[in-house]
Write a protein that holds these residues in place. Structure first.
Motif, PDB file in Angstrom:
ATOM      1  N   VAL A 162      -1.925  -0.140  -8.788  1.00 16.13           N
ATOM      2  CA  VAL A 162      -2.606   0.568  -9.873  1.00 16.13           C
ATOM      3  C   VAL A 162      -3.939   1.083  -9.331  1.00 16.13           C
ATOM      4  O   VAL A 162      -4.715   0.302  -8.766  1.00 16.13           O
ATOM      5  CB  VAL A 162      -2.845  -0.356 -11.085  1.00 16.13           C
ATOM      6  CG1 VAL A 162      -3.517   0.404 -12.214  1.00 16.13           C
ATOM      7  CG2 VAL A 162      -1.531  -0.969 -11.554  1.00 16.13           C
TER       8      VAL A 162
ATOM      9  N   THR B 166       6.782  -7.375  -3.253  1.00 15.31           N
ATOM     10  CA  THR B 166       6.732  -7.796  -4.652  1.00 15.31           C
ATOM     11  C   THR B 166       7.426  -9.131  -4.899  1.00 15.31           C
ATOM     12  O   THR B 166       7.239  -9.733  -5.965  1.00 15.31           O
ATOM     13  CB  THR B 166       7.403  -6.737  -5.546  1.00 15.31           C
ATOM     14  OG1 THR B 166       8.763  -6.519  -5.108  1.00 15.31           O
ATOM     15  CG2 THR B 166       6.647  -5.413  -5.484  1.00 15.31           C
TER      16      THR B 166
ATOM     17  N   TYR C  84      -2.718   2.214  -1.813  1.00 15.97           N
ATOM     18  CA  TYR C  84      -1.948   3.447  -1.943  1.00 15.97           C
ATOM     19  C   TYR C  84      -1.487   3.965  -0.581  1.00 15.97           C
ATOM     20  O   TYR C  84      -0.316   4.337  -0.408  1.00 15.97           O
ATOM     21  CB  TYR C  84      -2.777   4.513  -2.663  1.00 15.97           C
ATOM     22  CG  TYR C  84      -2.346   4.704  -4.089  1.00 15.97           C
ATOM     23  CD1 TYR C  84      -2.840   3.883  -5.100  1.00 15.97           C
ATOM     24  CD2 TYR C  84      -1.409   5.671  -4.430  1.00 15.97           C
ATOM     25  CE1 TYR C  84      -2.439   4.033  -6.408  1.00 15.97           C
ATOM     26  CE2 TYR C  84      -0.999   5.835  -5.744  1.00 15.97           C
ATOM     27  CZ  TYR C  84      -1.514   5.020  -6.722  1.00 15.97           C
ATOM     28  OH  TYR C  84      -1.097   5.172  -8.024  1.00 15.97           O
TER      29      TYR C  84
ATOM     30  N   GLN D 120       2.492  -7.097  -8.354  1.00 19.56           N
ATOM     31  CA  GLN D 120       3.803  -6.462  -8.172  1.00 19.56           C
ATOM     32  C   GLN D 120       3.778  -4.973  -8.496  1.00 19.56           C
ATOM     33  O   GLN D 120       4.807  -4.393  -8.876  1.00 19.56           O
ATOM     34  CB  GLN D 120       4.867  -7.181  -9.005  1.00 19.56           C
ATOM     35  CG  GLN D 120       5.053  -8.641  -8.614  1.00 19.56           C
ATOM     36  CD  GLN D 120       6.224  -9.293  -9.333  1.00 19.56           C
ATOM     37  OE1 GLN D 120       6.664  -8.839 -10.376  1.00 19.56           O
ATOM     38  NE2 GLN D 120       6.735 -10.364  -8.738  1.00 19.56           N
ATOM     39  N   GLU D 121       2.624  -4.350  -8.323  1.00 20.86           N
ATOM     40  CA  GLU D 121       2.477  -2.912  -8.516  1.00 20.86           C
ATOM     41  C   GLU D 121       1.160  -2.460  -7.902  1.00 20.86           C
ATOM     42  O   GLU D 121       0.280  -3.284  -7.621  1.00 20.86           O
ATOM     43  CB  GLU D 121       2.505  -2.556 -10.006  1.00 20.86           C
ATOM     44  CG  GLU D 121       1.392  -3.210 -10.798  1.00 20.86           C
ATOM     45  CD  GLU D 121       1.474  -2.899 -12.284  1.00 20.86           C
ATOM     46  OE1 GLU D 121       2.363  -2.123 -12.679  1.00 20.86           O
ATOM     47  OE2 GLU D 121       0.641  -3.419 -13.049  1.00 20.86           O
TER      48      GLU D 121
ATOM     49  N   SER E 247       0.488   4.938 -11.288  1.00 22.69           N
ATOM     50  CA  SER E 247       0.742   3.703 -10.554  1.00 22.69           C
ATOM     51  C   SER E 247       2.032   3.813  -9.747  1.00 22.69           C
ATOM     52  O   SER E 247       2.902   4.645 -10.035  1.00 22.69           O
ATOM     53  CB  SER E 247       0.830   2.520 -11.515  1.00 22.69           C
ATOM     54  OG  SER E 247      -0.349   2.389 -12.273  1.00 22.69           O
ATOM     55  N   ILE E 248       2.146   2.956  -8.732  1.00 20.58           N
ATOM     56  CA  ILE E 248       3.352   2.875  -7.920  1.00 20.58           C
ATOM     57  C   ILE E 248       4.041   1.551  -8.219  1.00 20.58           C
ATOM     58  O   ILE E 248       3.461   0.484  -8.022  1.00 20.58           O
ATOM     59  CB  ILE E 248       3.026   2.970  -6.413  1.00 20.58           C
ATOM     60  CG1 ILE E 248       2.353   4.304  -6.098  1.00 20.58           C
ATOM     61  CG2 ILE E 248       4.297   2.818  -5.588  1.00 20.58           C
ATOM     62  CD1 ILE E 248       1.950   4.443  -4.635  1.00 20.58           C
ATOM     63  N   TYR E 249       5.266   1.640  -8.719  1.00 19.02           N
ATOM     64  CA  TYR E 249       6.033   0.439  -9.042  1.00 19.02           C
ATOM     65  C   TYR E 249       7.155   0.183  -8.038  1.00 19.02           C
ATOM     66  O   TYR E 249       7.619  -0.948  -7.905  1.00 19.02           O
ATOM     67  CB  TYR E 249       6.636   0.560 -10.450  1.00 19.02           C
ATOM     68  CG  TYR E 249       5.615   0.774 -11.538  1.00 19.02           C
ATOM     69  CD1 TYR E 249       4.899  -0.303 -12.054  1.00 19.02           C
ATOM     70  CD2 TYR E 249       5.353   2.047 -12.033  1.00 19.02           C
ATOM     71  CE1 TYR E 249       3.950  -0.109 -13.050  1.00 19.02           C
ATOM     72  CE2 TYR E 249       4.413   2.251 -13.026  1.00 19.02           C
ATOM     73  CZ  TYR E 249       3.720   1.172 -13.533  1.00 19.02           C
ATOM     74  OH  TYR E 249       2.779   1.372 -14.514  1.00 19.02           O
ATOM     75  N   ASP E 250       7.579   1.230  -7.345  1.00 19.01           N
ATOM     76  CA  ASP E 250       8.694   1.111  -6.407  1.00 19.01           C
ATOM     77  C   ASP E 250       8.171   0.655  -5.045  1.00 19.01           C
ATOM     78  O   ASP E 250       7.963   1.455  -4.131  1.00 19.01           O
ATOM     79  CB  ASP E 250       9.425   2.447  -6.290  1.00 19.01           C
ATOM     80  CG  ASP E 250      10.685   2.344  -5.434  1.00 19.01           C
ATOM     81  OD1 ASP E 250      11.148   1.198  -5.227  1.00 19.01           O
ATOM     82  OD2 ASP E 250      11.172   3.390  -4.962  1.00 19.01           O
TER      83      ASP E 250
ATOM     84  N   ALA F 247      -1.781  -6.411  -4.691  1.00 18.78           N
ATOM     85  CA  ALA F 247      -0.589  -5.670  -5.104  1.00 18.78           C
ATOM     86  C   ALA F 247       0.638  -6.584  -5.111  1.00 18.78           C
ATOM     87  O   ALA F 247       1.512  -6.452  -5.971  1.00 18.78           O
ATOM     88  CB  ALA F 247      -0.355  -4.486  -4.165  1.00 18.78           C
TER      89      ALA F 247
END
Length: 333
Positions: A244, A152, A77, A241-242, A143-146, A237
């Protein structure tokens, strides 16, 4: 010499068990012994092996840490937030940020252990809850996807299309894992610091009288695990690709079981990188086999508990008694 024989024996036994399990699983499932499954197994095990070699150094030094998996989540994070501030960055900046944060978290554990003379498992239980509580509080479980494209984007080291149309892919996490394994092996086997870690873990009081700094050993051991946690978090990560917040929660027990199974002694002073890697692979192969056979995931948790008990019993009692008996028998004539 005795310690080396014990380590080699553990590694040979693990290798034999892995071969036997692979043979059984290849007969029980036609999907197990395929290049696609073996490559997937290697990719999925890479992060656990990175964590494991870091934990190995702590165990050699006579400590124990169960906060590293949650620390890796914190690193994910904070790294994502830091990269967003600098415009995305790249692999070099990502590794520097993640590694630095991981080292700081590990050093914080070492500071508490050394400054307040608290046993390491108590400290890391506390920091485990502190890290996870703060992470969930500030992120609210979101979660962070961007993430940056470099983080990624899939990086394939080797690929091959199979006859059924599926692709067998060996990805970047395996390369990062190999570098971490090599670095840890070089640290503990080919540096003065590594020899001091073994000496300190085997006999802390004797090492202290010999002039080895207790603080230095603790900060190096927990700092190294923090570094591996940071790198492992970054790689996990990338693989998922994210980011969590609870993706790595609970993984510490799997890794601890694997490292102890690989011959690392909870009392310190013993352990090898090869045994550590074999232990992780054995646990991963068992989990993979159960998944292919359609077994309940709760069965795997039960097996992990059995592995911990058996590994601790063998490493601390039976193997030591066996070699002690043989040594006494040879010395008697």
């Amino acid at each position: 010499m005795l310690r080396r024989l014990q380590t080699q024996t553990t590694e040979m036994v693990l290798l034999a068990v892995i071969v036997a399990i692979c043979l059984v699983l290849s007969l029980a499932s036609d999907r197990f012994f395929t290049l696609v499954n073996l490559f997937d197994l290697a990719n999925a095990s890479a992060v656990n092996i990175i964590f494991a070699v870091g934990l190995l150094v702590v165990l050699i030094a006579g400590g124990i840490d169960i906060s590293f998996a949650v620390a890796a989540s914190v690193v994910q994070y904070l790294t994502a937030l830091a990269l967003a501030q600098i415009g995305g960055g790249g692999w070099v900046s990502g590794l520097l940020i993640a590694g630095s944060i991981g080292i700081l978290l590990g050093a914080f554990n070492a500071f508490l252990i050394h400054r307040f003379r608290i046993i390491s498992i108590v400290v890391t239980i506390a920091t485990f809850n502190i890290y996870f509580g703060l992470l969930m509080f500030f992120t609210r479980g979101v979660s962070i996807y961007d993430l940056p494209d470099w983080w990624t984007g899939k990086v394939i080291l080797f690929e091959r299309q199979m006859a059924d149309g599926n692709w067998a892919e060996l990805r970047l996490p395996v390369l990062v894992m190999a570098l971490c394994v090599f670095a840890t092996w070089a640290l503990i086997r080919h540096t003065t610091t590594g020899r001091q870690l073994y000496a300190f873990g085997d006999n802390p009081e004797g090492a202290r009288r010999f002039g080895i700094s207790v603080a230095a050993m603790q900060f190096i051991a927990f700092g190294w695990l923090g570094l591996m946690a940071g790198i492992g978090g970054l790689v996990q990560a990338h693989y998922a690709q994210e980011v969590v917040p609870n993706a790595l929660y609970g993984r510490e027990l799997d890794v601890l079981a694997a490292v102890v199974l690989g011959g690392a002694r909870l009392g310190g002073g013993r352990g090898s990188v090869l045994g550590c890697v074999l232990g992780v692979l054995l646990v991963a192969i068992v989990q993979n086999g159960l998944n292919l056979l359609g077994a309940s995931p709760y069965a795997f948790r039960m097996i992990i508990g059995v592995i911990i008990l058996v590994a601790i019993t063998l490493s601390n009692a039976q193997i030591g008694k066996l070699f002690a008996t043989r040594s006494e028998g040879r010395a008697a004539p």
